[in-house]
Design a protein around this motif. Structure first.
Motif, PDB file in Angstrom:
ATOM      1  N   GLY A 186       0.810  -1.215   0.000  1.00 18.42           N
ATOM      2  CA  GLY A 186       0.000   0.000   0.000  1.00 18.42           C
ATOM      3  C   GLY A 186       0.840   1.259   0.000  1.00 18.42           C
ATOM      4  O   GLY A 186       0.532   2.226  -0.707  1.00 18.42           O
ATOM      5  N   ASP A 187       1.930   1.251   0.768  1.00 21.04           N
ATOM      6  CA  ASP A 187       2.789   2.436   0.814  1.00 21.04           C
ATOM      7  C   ASP A 187       3.430   2.714  -0.547  1.00 21.04           C
ATOM      8  O   ASP A 187       3.533   3.872  -0.975  1.00 21.04           O
ATOM      9  CB  ASP A 187       3.881   2.247   1.868  1.00 21.04           C
ATOM     10  CG  ASP A 187       3.346   2.369   3.285  1.00 21.04           C
ATOM     11  OD1 ASP A 187       2.185   2.803   3.437  1.00 21.04           O
ATOM     12  OD2 ASP A 187       4.075   2.031   4.233  1.00 21.04           O
ATOM     13  N   GLN A 188       3.866   1.658  -1.234  1.00 20.71           N
ATOM     14  CA  GLN A 188       4.474   1.877  -2.546  1.00 20.71           C
ATOM     15  C   GLN A 188       3.455   2.386  -3.558  1.00 20.71           C
ATOM     16  O   GLN A 188       3.786   3.194  -4.424  1.00 20.71           O
ATOM     17  CB  GLN A 188       5.115   0.579  -3.040  1.00 20.71           C
ATOM     18  CG  GLN A 188       6.320   0.160  -2.207  1.00 20.71           C
ATOM     19  CD  GLN A 188       7.070  -1.006  -2.820  1.00 20.71           C
ATOM     20  OE1 GLN A 188       7.431  -0.972  -3.987  1.00 20.71           O
ATOM     21  NE2 GLN A 188       7.312  -2.023  -2.029  1.00 20.71           N
ATOM     22  N   LEU A 189       2.208   1.914  -3.443  1.00 21.50           N
ATOM     23  CA  LEU A 189       1.159   2.441  -4.321  1.00 21.50           C
ATOM     24  C   LEU A 189       0.927   3.925  -4.055  1.00 21.50           C
ATOM     25  O   LEU A 189       0.760   4.721  -4.990  1.00 21.50           O
ATOM     26  CB  LEU A 189      -0.140   1.657  -4.114  1.00 21.50           C
ATOM     27  CG  LEU A 189      -0.142   0.198  -4.584  1.00 21.50           C
ATOM     28  CD1 LEU A 189      -1.454  -0.469  -4.208  1.00 21.50           C
ATOM     29  CD2 LEU A 189       0.070   0.109  -6.084  1.00 21.50           C
ATOM     30  N   LEU A 190       0.930   4.304  -2.785  1.00 20.49           N
ATOM     31  CA  LEU A 190       0.734   5.713  -2.439  1.00 20.49           C
ATOM     32  C   LEU A 190       1.887   6.574  -2.941  1.00 20.49           C
ATOM     33  O   LEU A 190       1.679   7.681  -3.453  1.00 20.49           O
ATOM     34  CB  LEU A 190       0.595   5.860  -0.922  1.00 20.49           C
ATOM     35  CG  LEU A 190      -0.679   5.289  -0.298  1.00 20.49           C
ATOM     36  CD1 LEU A 190      -0.602   5.352   1.213  1.00 20.49           C
ATOM     37  CD2 LEU A 190      -1.911   6.031  -0.796  1.00 20.49           C
ATOM     38  N   VAL A 191       3.108   6.077  -2.799  1.00 20.90           N
ATOM     39  CA  VAL A 191       4.272   6.835  -3.260  1.00 20.90           C
ATOM     40  C   VAL A 191       4.210   7.027  -4.777  1.00 20.90           C
ATOM     41  O   VAL A 191       4.459   8.130  -5.294  1.00 20.90           O
ATOM     42  CB  VAL A 191       5.570   6.111  -2.848  1.00 20.90           C
ATOM     43  CG1 VAL A 191       6.776   6.719  -3.557  1.00 20.90           C
ATOM     44  CG2 VAL A 191       5.758   6.186  -1.342  1.00 20.90           C
ATOM     45  N   GLU A 192       3.852   5.974  -5.504  1.00 28.80           N
ATOM     46  CA  GLU A 192       3.767   6.084  -6.955  1.00 28.80           C
ATOM     47  C   GLU A 192       2.639   7.024  -7.366  1.00 28.80           C
ATOM     48  O   GLU A 192       2.784   7.823  -8.300  1.00 28.80           O
ATOM     49  CB  GLU A 192       3.552   4.702  -7.569  1.00 28.80           C
ATOM     50  CG  GLU A 192       3.456   4.693  -9.086  1.00 28.80           C
ATOM     51  CD  GLU A 192       4.722   5.154  -9.776  1.00 28.80           C
ATOM     52  OE1 GLU A 192       4.640   5.643 -10.920  1.00 28.80           O
ATOM     53  OE2 GLU A 192       5.810   5.035  -9.160  1.00 28.80           O
ATOM     54  N   ALA A 193       1.489   6.925  -6.673  1.00 27.15           N
ATOM     55  CA  ALA A 193       0.373   7.822  -6.985  1.00 27.15           C
ATOM     56  C   ALA A 193       0.767   9.276  -6.751  1.00 27.15           C
ATOM     57  O   ALA A 193       0.452  10.158  -7.558  1.00 27.15           O
ATOM     58  CB  ALA A 193      -0.845   7.460  -6.138  1.00 27.15           C
ATOM     59  N   ALA A 194       1.476   9.545  -5.642  1.00 23.80           N
ATOM     60  CA  ALA A 194       1.919  10.915  -5.365  1.00 23.80           C
ATOM     61  C   ALA A 194       2.856  11.416  -6.450  1.00 23.80           C
ATOM     62  O   ALA A 194       2.766  12.575  -6.881  1.00 23.80           O
ATOM     63  CB  ALA A 194       2.612  10.962  -4.001  1.00 23.80           C
ATOM     64  N   GLN A 195       3.758  10.552  -6.925  1.00 19.45           N
ATOM     65  CA  GLN A 195       4.684  10.951  -7.979  1.00 19.45           C
ATOM     66  C   GLN A 195       3.933  11.303  -9.263  1.00 19.45           C
ATOM     67  O   GLN A 195       4.224  12.305  -9.929  1.00 19.45           O
ATOM     68  CB  GLN A 195       5.676   9.823  -8.239  1.00 19.45           C
ATOM     69  CG  GLN A 195       6.743  10.137  -9.253  1.00 19.45           C
ATOM     70  CD  GLN A 195       7.752  11.149  -8.729  1.00 19.45           C
ATOM     71  OE1 GLN A 195       7.980  11.225  -7.524  1.00 19.45           O
ATOM     72  NE2 GLN A 195       8.331  11.928  -9.617  1.00 19.45           N
ATOM     73  N   ARG A 196       2.951  10.480  -9.618  1.00 18.16           N
ATOM     74  CA  ARG A 196       2.193  10.723 -10.850  1.00 18.16           C
ATOM     75  C   ARG A 196       1.338  11.984 -10.740  1.00 18.16           C
ATOM     76  O   ARG A 196       1.197  12.725 -11.719  1.00 18.16           O
ATOM     77  CB  ARG A 196       1.313   9.516 -11.159  1.00 18.16           C
ATOM     78  CG  ARG A 196       2.101   8.255 -11.472  1.00 18.16           C
ATOM     79  CD  ARG A 196       1.178   7.124 -11.880  1.00 18.16           C
ATOM     80  NE  ARG A 196       1.906   5.881 -12.095  1.00 18.16           N
ATOM     81  CZ  ARG A 196       1.361   4.770 -12.569  1.00 18.16           C
ATOM     82  NH1 ARG A 196       0.073   4.743 -12.887  1.00 18.16           N
ATOM     83  NH2 ARG A 196       2.083   3.685 -12.732  1.00 18.16           N
ATOM     84  N   LEU A 197       0.763  12.218  -9.568  1.00 18.72           N
ATOM     85  CA  LEU A 197      -0.013  13.432  -9.388  1.00 18.72           C
ATOM     86  C   LEU A 197       0.876  14.661  -9.545  1.00 18.72           C
ATOM     87  O   LEU A 197       0.477  15.650 -10.173  1.00 18.72           O
ATOM     88  CB  LEU A 197      -0.676  13.433  -8.013  1.00 18.72           C
ATOM     89  CG  LEU A 197      -1.812  12.435  -7.792  1.00 18.72           C
ATOM     90  CD1 LEU A 197      -2.273  12.466  -6.341  1.00 18.72           C
ATOM     91  CD2 LEU A 197      -2.976  12.713  -8.719  1.00 18.72           C
ATOM     92  N   GLY A 198       2.076  14.609  -8.971  1.00 19.23           N
ATOM     93  CA  GLY A 198       2.992  15.730  -9.095  1.00 19.23           C
ATOM     94  C   GLY A 198       3.395  16.020 -10.527  1.00 19.23           C
ATOM     95  O   GLY A 198       3.636  17.170 -10.897  1.00 19.23           O
ATOM     96  N   GLU A 199       3.466  14.970 -11.352  1.00 17.24           N
ATOM     97  CA  GLU A 199       3.838  15.159 -12.748  1.00 17.24           C
ATOM     98  C   GLU A 199       2.680  15.672 -13.601  1.00 17.24           C
ATOM     99  O   GLU A 199       2.910  16.216 -14.684  1.00 17.24           O
ATOM    100  CB  GLU A 199       4.343  13.831 -13.320  1.00 17.24           C
ATOM    101  CG  GLU A 199       5.642  13.349 -12.681  1.00 17.24           C
ATOM    102  CD  GLU A 199       5.994  11.940 -13.112  1.00 17.24           C
ATOM    103  OE1 GLU A 199       5.147  11.311 -13.791  1.00 17.24           O
ATOM    104  OE2 GLU A 199       7.087  11.472 -12.764  1.00 17.24           O
ATOM    105  N   ALA A 200       1.441  15.482 -13.130  1.00 17.69           N
ATOM    106  CA  ALA A 200       0.278  15.862 -13.940  1.00 17.69           C
ATOM    107  C   ALA A 200      -0.127  17.314 -13.762  1.00 17.69           C
ATOM    108  O   ALA A 200      -0.860  17.855 -14.590  1.00 17.69           O
ATOM    109  CB  ALA A 200      -0.906  14.955 -13.598  1.00 17.69           C
ATOM    110  N   VAL A 201       0.330  17.982 -12.690  1.00 18.37           N
ATOM    111  CA  VAL A 201      -0.150  19.327 -12.388  1.00 18.37           C
ATOM    112  C   VAL A 201       0.796  20.387 -12.930  1.00 18.37           C
ATOM    113  O   VAL A 201       1.901  20.089 -13.388  1.00 18.37           O
ATOM    114  CB  VAL A 201      -0.320  19.504 -10.861  1.00 18.37           C
ATOM    115  CG1 VAL A 201      -1.287  18.480 -10.311  1.00 18.37           C
ATOM    116  CG2 VAL A 201       1.037  19.388 -10.158  1.00 18.37           C
TER     117      VAL A 201
END
Length: 602
Positions: free
Chosen positions: A224-239
């Motif tokens: 779960g933590d790795q999924l959250l870290v990856e999601a945060a990275q992708r969100l940062g790249e989309a904005v």
């Protein structure tokens, strides 16, 4: 005494040897000396510039380091030995984190290090808050700079001023999230207030990862933590660079877009959905990812921070109701529906206290013997406060939202037991009365004892009350529910599995739960007699039930053709509008018209 720079010394010695050699050979010395003088000057200037750069990096207040393509240290101003792997170099700097969070942060930093796009990122290390910049060089190496940040001011009352603050502290400098490095909830609150105060307005997006909870529970927090870290990275790249991404807790994220219009918010939501849709590889296993997104714009949907957040939250709930992986822009209708649901919840709580709900019964018959073999109790509510009948499709979700399902279940249990006690041994009364109990209540280990106490107090035999296991019982809930059901069987209460063959109910439930009856889902009955697949499922269910000694009852029987098909397959116990609609308990009598008509028409 002459001091020559080391890089220029070698060309000088070579120049001297060539001059002596040229003199011995009779060649003019200047023809040989000129190229070497130029080369020596170039080398000296390069060495001087490199010395200045190295000195500047050594004098930096933070850390500076140069990394090879395979993530090994080439040089740092901290004096570490070259060749250290990146993760070993990073681990002592994250010693302040718990072990699980530390490893997750290392995974996040390695992933960010591989991109090295030069964008500043907030980090928290053992020494405090810092800002990290990593940039890839033309040769593939990566240079990193870590700049320590001052602690945010604890109080501003000692420095009164009438001038507005020109440069507020960055959002990510205010208590960042330790797992993802994004802004935390406290920083998000301050940023949201600044957005609503901005005359340009802006947009808020609430992002909730779909099905994250089940993945976290089934495969552990490390995944779960790795999924959250990856999601945060992708969100940062989309904005956009001016947008702020925050983690509010769990799998909930927020994006604040100052100065953006609602249309821009919808476009950003689509970019976020596309960015999150691709699988995430964790420990060699691909994991699907998607998100539900609620969007609200200031000042149209809320002029204050709390009002804007509530609007976005209502839009997020609407996105989840659409089946997930959806984005919804707030509309006033959502607020109206929310207020109506709130009124419904309040009215339901009052109705339970006042005993306003009543039971309607739908009878069950044996097609062969024409006997009344049971009935199902269905709760109905004619609300005095709202002035209308409330359908179960409205009432049950409201009860779940208000946390009233356990209270509603016990209300139905008490009414059903009292009704059977009132019938006594009347021959025209149903011998068994089934009641629906929610998964929430079945998880309560004390529920079986409450049922036994209620039956004993009313003097009702346990076999007269049948408990129906709901169709929304997920497989992951089976272990917790199975203990309660086993205790109910010890009391002597029969159990039925509702809506078998549709929804969640299936073979694992039959194998793992101590049920005595299967209630065939009405979606299968609806396909009879013409749909060969429905008939195949019916015959397979009957064969399974006969092998396990379980009785089958068909729900939703509305036509004689359906009843004939059921009887040919060996299913003789039926329930549905063909035989009886739900009626008040006082109106229940022995109904033989339906079965007699079927026998006469066979």
């Amino acid at each position: 005494m002459l001091h020559l720079p080391r890089p220029a010394l070698t060309p000088f010695l070579l120049l001297l040897s060539f001059v002596l050699g040229a003199a011995w050979l009779g060649v003019q010395a200047w023809a040989v000396a000129l190229p070497f003088l130029v080369l020596g000057g170039i080398c000296w200037r390069l060495w001087r510039e490199l010395r200045w750069r190295r000195g500047a990096m050594m004098a930096m207040p933070g850390e500076a380091a140069l990394w090879s393509r395979d993530l090994r240290l080439i040089w740092s101003n901290g004096g570490e030995a070259p060749g250290i792997p990146f993760d070993d170099w990073l681990r002592p700097r994250l010693a302040h984190l718990p072990a699980a969070e530390r490893e997750a942060e290392i995974c996040r930093r390695v992933a960010a290090h591989s991109k090295a796009d030069g964008a500043p990122r907030p980090i928290v290390e053992a020494g405090g808050q810092a800002r990290l910049v990593e940039r890839r060089l033309p040769g593939g190496q990566v240079v990193s700079f870590t700049e320590p940040l001052p602690e945010p001011a604890r109080s501003v009352t000692a420095l009164p001023s009438t001038e507005p603050m020109a440069l507020p502290a960055p959002v990510w400098a205010e208590a960042p999230d330790p797992l993802t490095g994004l802004a935390g909830r406290a920083a998000f609150g301050g940023a949201l207030r600044r957005l609503t105060a901005d005359p340009r307005g802006g947009v808020i997006l609430l992002v909730d990862l779909d099905h994250f909870k089940s993945a976290n529970e089934r495969h552990g927090h490390a995944v779960g933590d790795q999924l959250l870290v990856e999601a945060a990275q992708r969100l940062g790249e989309a904005v956009r660079p001016t947008d702020t991404v925050s983690r509010l807790g769990g799998d909930e994220f927020a994006i604040l877009c100052p100065g953006a219009a609602p249309a821009a918010g919808l476009a950003l939501a689509e970019r976020v959905r596309r960015a999150l849709r691709s699988d995430v590889t964790v420990q060699g296993t691909p994991w699907p990812m998607s998100a539900s997104i609620g969007i609200a714009a200031a000042p149209a949907h809320g002029e204050e921070a709390d009002a804007l957040y509530r609007a976005a939250d209502l839009a997020l709930r609407a996105a989840k109701a659409q089946g997930r992986d959806a984005a919804v822009l707030f509309e006033e209708e959502l607020r109206t529906r929310s207020e109506q649901r709130a009124g419904l919840r309040e009215a339901l709580a009052a109705a339970l206290e006042a005993g306003e709900l009543e039971l309607h019964l739908q009878t069950q018959h044996d097609l062969e013997s024409r006997a009344l073999v049971g009935a199902e109790a269905l709760v109905r509510w004619n609300s005095r406060r709202l002035g209308r009948w409330i359908s179960p499709s409205e009432m049950l979700p409201a009860a779940g939202e208000a946390g009233l399902l356990p209270k509603l279940d016990r209300y139905v249990l008490g009414r059903a037991v009292a009704l059977v006690a009132e019938w006594g041994d009347r021959p025209d009364a149903p011998p068994v009365l089934g009641i629906n109990i929610s998964v929430v209540t079945l998880h309560d280990p004390a529920f079986a004892a409450e049922v036994a106490s209620e039956l004993q107090r009313a003097g009702v035999a346990p076999h007269r009350i049948e408990i129906e296991i709901p169709e929304d019982l997920a497989i992951r809930d089976l272990p917790g529910v199975a203990r309660t059901l086993s205790a109910l069987r010890e009391v002597g209460v029969p159990l039925a599995l509702d809506d078998f063959g549709g929804g969640h109910s299936g073979l694992p439930h039959v194998v793992r739960l101590p049920v005595q009856r299967l209630k065939l889902d009405q979606s299968i009955v609806a396909g009879l007699p013409d749909d060969p697949k429905s008939y195949a499922v019916l015959r397979a269910t009957m064969a399974l039930a006969r092998g396990m000694g379980i009785e089958v009852i068909a729900e939703g029987v509305e036509t004689q053709d359906q009843a004939f098909a059921l009887r040919r397959a060996g299913c003789n116990i039926v329930q549905g509008f063909l035989l009886s609609r739900p009626v008040p308990a006082a109106d229940v009598a022995r109904g033989a018209t339906g079965p007699r008509l079927l026998r006469e028409s066979a």
